[in-house]
Scaffold this active site. Sequence first.
Site, short mmCIF file in Angstrom:
data_model
loop_
_atom_site.label_atom_id
_atom_site.label_comp_id
_atom_site.label_asym_id
_atom_site.label_seq_id
_atom_site.Cartn_x
_atom_site.Cartn_y
_atom_site.Cartn_z
N ARG A 162 15.39 27.94 28.67
CA ARG A 162 14.01 27.42 28.68
C ARG A 162 13.28 27.84 29.95
O ARG A 162 12.55 27.07 30.56
CB ARG A 162 13.99 25.89 28.56
CG ARG A 162 14.58 25.34 27.31
CD ARG A 162 13.77 25.74 26.07
NE ARG A 162 14.34 25.12 24.88
CZ ARG A 162 15.34 25.62 24.16
NH1 ARG A 162 15.87 26.78 24.52
NH2 ARG A 162 15.79 25.00 23.10
N SER A 237 11.02 18.65 22.19
CA SER A 237 11.88 18.12 23.26
C SER A 237 11.08 17.98 24.54
O SER A 237 10.49 18.96 25.00
CB SER A 237 13.05 19.05 23.53
OG SER A 237 13.76 19.26 22.35
N GLU A 333 10.65 19.60 30.17
CA GLU A 333 10.50 20.94 29.59
C GLU A 333 9.02 21.24 29.33
O GLU A 333 8.56 22.37 29.45
CB GLU A 333 11.29 20.99 28.26
CG GLU A 333 11.20 22.30 27.54
CD GLU A 333 11.92 22.30 26.20
OE1 GLU A 333 13.08 21.85 26.12
OE2 GLU A 333 11.30 22.77 25.23
C1 FAD Z 1 7.80 19.57 16.90
C2 FAD Z 1 8.08 20.59 17.98
C3 FAD Z 1 9.30 21.26 18.00
C4 FAD Z 1 9.59 22.19 18.99
N1 FAD Z 1 10.80 22.83 18.96
C5 FAD Z 1 11.10 23.77 19.89
C6 FAD Z 1 12.36 24.46 19.85
O1 FAD Z 1 13.18 24.25 18.96
N2 FAD Z 1 12.62 25.36 20.83
C7 FAD Z 1 11.72 25.64 21.81
O2 FAD Z 1 12.04 26.49 22.65
N3 FAD Z 1 10.52 25.02 21.87
C8 FAD Z 1 10.19 24.09 20.94
N4 FAD Z 1 8.98 23.44 20.99
C9 FAD Z 1 8.06 23.73 22.10
C10 FAD Z 1 6.96 24.78 21.75
O3 FAD Z 1 6.84 24.94 20.39
C11 FAD Z 1 7.27 26.14 22.36
O4 FAD Z 1 7.45 26.01 23.75
C12 FAD Z 1 6.15 27.15 22.12
O5 FAD Z 1 6.54 28.43 22.56
C13 FAD Z 1 4.84 26.76 22.79
O6 FAD Z 1 3.84 27.64 22.33
P1 FAD Z 1 2.31 27.29 22.40
O7 FAD Z 1 1.58 28.54 22.02
O8 FAD Z 1 2.00 26.09 21.63
O9 FAD Z 1 2.16 27.02 23.96
P2 FAD Z 1 1.04 26.16 24.77
O10 FAD Z 1 1.40 24.72 24.69
O11 FAD Z 1 -0.31 26.57 24.29
O12 FAD Z 1 1.27 26.69 26.22
C14 FAD Z 1 2.44 26.36 26.96
C15 FAD Z 1 2.29 26.90 28.38
O13 FAD Z 1 2.18 28.32 28.37
C16 FAD Z 1 0.94 28.76 28.92
N5 FAD Z 1 0.51 29.87 28.05
C17 FAD Z 1 0.20 29.80 26.73
N6 FAD Z 1 -0.01 31.01 26.23
C18 FAD Z 1 0.17 31.89 27.25
C19 FAD Z 1 0.10 33.32 27.36
N7 FAD Z 1 -0.17 34.09 26.31
N8 FAD Z 1 0.33 33.87 28.57
C20 FAD Z 1 0.62 33.10 29.65
N9 FAD Z 1 0.71 31.76 29.61
C21 FAD Z 1 0.50 31.16 28.42
C22 FAD Z 1 0.03 27.54 28.87
O14 FAD Z 1 -0.94 27.59 29.88
C23 FAD Z 1 1.02 26.41 29.08
O15 FAD Z 1 1.32 26.23 30.43
C24 FAD Z 1 8.65 22.49 20.00
C25 FAD Z 1 7.40 21.82 19.98
C26 FAD Z 1 7.11 20.89 18.98
C27 FAD Z 1 5.77 20.22 18.95
#
Ligand code: FAD
Length: 337
Positions: A162, A237, A333
């Site tokens: 992570r 998580s 996380e």
């Molecule tokens: C129900 C649920 C289940 C999940 N299960 C998992 C799992 O099994 N495994 C896992 O690893 N994660 C899991 N996650 C966490 C999440 O889905 C991942 O971390 C995902 O990659 C986040 O993507 P996002 O586009 O929504 O990020 P955001 O929430 O939009 O951004 C997260 C961070 O990254 C930054 N950011 C976003 N896009 C960029 C970019 N293109 N360049 C630079 N910085 C950027 C943002 O500023 C922020 O700080 C889960 C979340 C939920 C809600």
Amino acid sequence: MIQENISLKPYNTFGVDVSARYFAEVNSAEELTETLKHSNPQTPKLFLGGGSNLLLTKDFDGVVIRLNLKGITDEIINENEVFVTAKAGENWHQFVMFCLEKNYGGLENLSLIPGNVGTSPMQNIGAYGTEIKDVFESCKVLNLETLELETLNSEQCRFGYRDSIFKQEGKGKYVILEVTFRLTTNIHRIDVEYGAIQSELEKMEIINPTIQDVSKAVINIRQSKLPNPKEIGNAGSFFKNPTIPLAQYETLKLKFENIPGYPNGDFVKVPAGWLIEQCGWKGKQIGNVASHKLQALVIINATGNATGKEIFDFSTMIIDSVKEKYGIELEREVNII
Ligand SMILES: Cc1cc2nc3c(=O)[nH]c(=O)nc-3n(C[C@H](O)[C@H](O)[C@H](O)COP(=O)(O)OP(=O)(O)OC[C@H]3O[C@@H](n4cnc5c(N)ncnc54)[C@H](O)[C@@H]3O)c2cc1C
């Protein structure tokens, strides 16, 4: 176009209602560069993907830039491998489905993870025994210091559990614009060792699973265990699974004989969900916030009206009680903004 005073409630899966002083959506690298050139370098920036891994604790007094870059391309590189490149704003699960329809293997265990492709390298997303680092080839980034495009390979991304350069020394330095994966086309590596995949496949009466079957099994398991953010606000998580020295684990084992642990060299990974549950948090609600009744590791916006501060304070109470009982300090996380 830059808008002012926009509510971020629709843009974060916790459903927290804070506002952004400025808000812009960009559809290309050029639009992003233009937006950055026209904004004061001192103004704080927040880049947004699907908003599924962040907790907004207050109004954002800066510019929120939602990355909406779209497009997927593929290039066969040899008899068993293909490069598949997706732009940052592609939805992760839809991208995995695209690959499975083309019979490209390697991402099936990561089905149904929320968020966008561009964010996947940030924390080296992982599930069911697979992390993106296993199939990651490179990513194209915009360096915010120079406004130049760069390509980073797996080694340069310094992936860990992570974790990556984007959460460490590269934090705030890069915007990820597209990611390229090296996937298989014919002979796939089927990985069903982890978690309940094997038993789910048995339930589905499948003996020799395809990558598509593995994906279906993962989807079934995830849907039965994890709250859907469209129904109950959450960010998956909330904490990482802590890794502690073997000696500390052995001492804890004398006192708590059931404590689970996964050894890795001189260290042991302990499931954070177990620690939190043992401290009595599973299903517990305080005000608008709760720990999910099926998965203690997931903090939920139980009433839909929680503020980011309430969720943050709830997570601090969990950290404190785990620390008091086990001497282990949980690390969040979720990105706290
Ligand atoms: C129900 C649920 C289940 C999940 N299960 C998992 C799992 O099994 N495994 C896992 O690893 N994660 C899991 N996650 C966490 C999440 O889905 C991942 O971390 C995902 O990659 C986040 O993507 P996002 O586009 O929504 O990020 P955001 O929430 O939009 O951004 C997260 C961070 O990254 C930054 N950011 C976003 N896009 C960029 C970019 N293109 N360049 C630079 N910085 C950027 C943002 O500023 C922020 O700080 C889960 C979340 C939920 C809600």
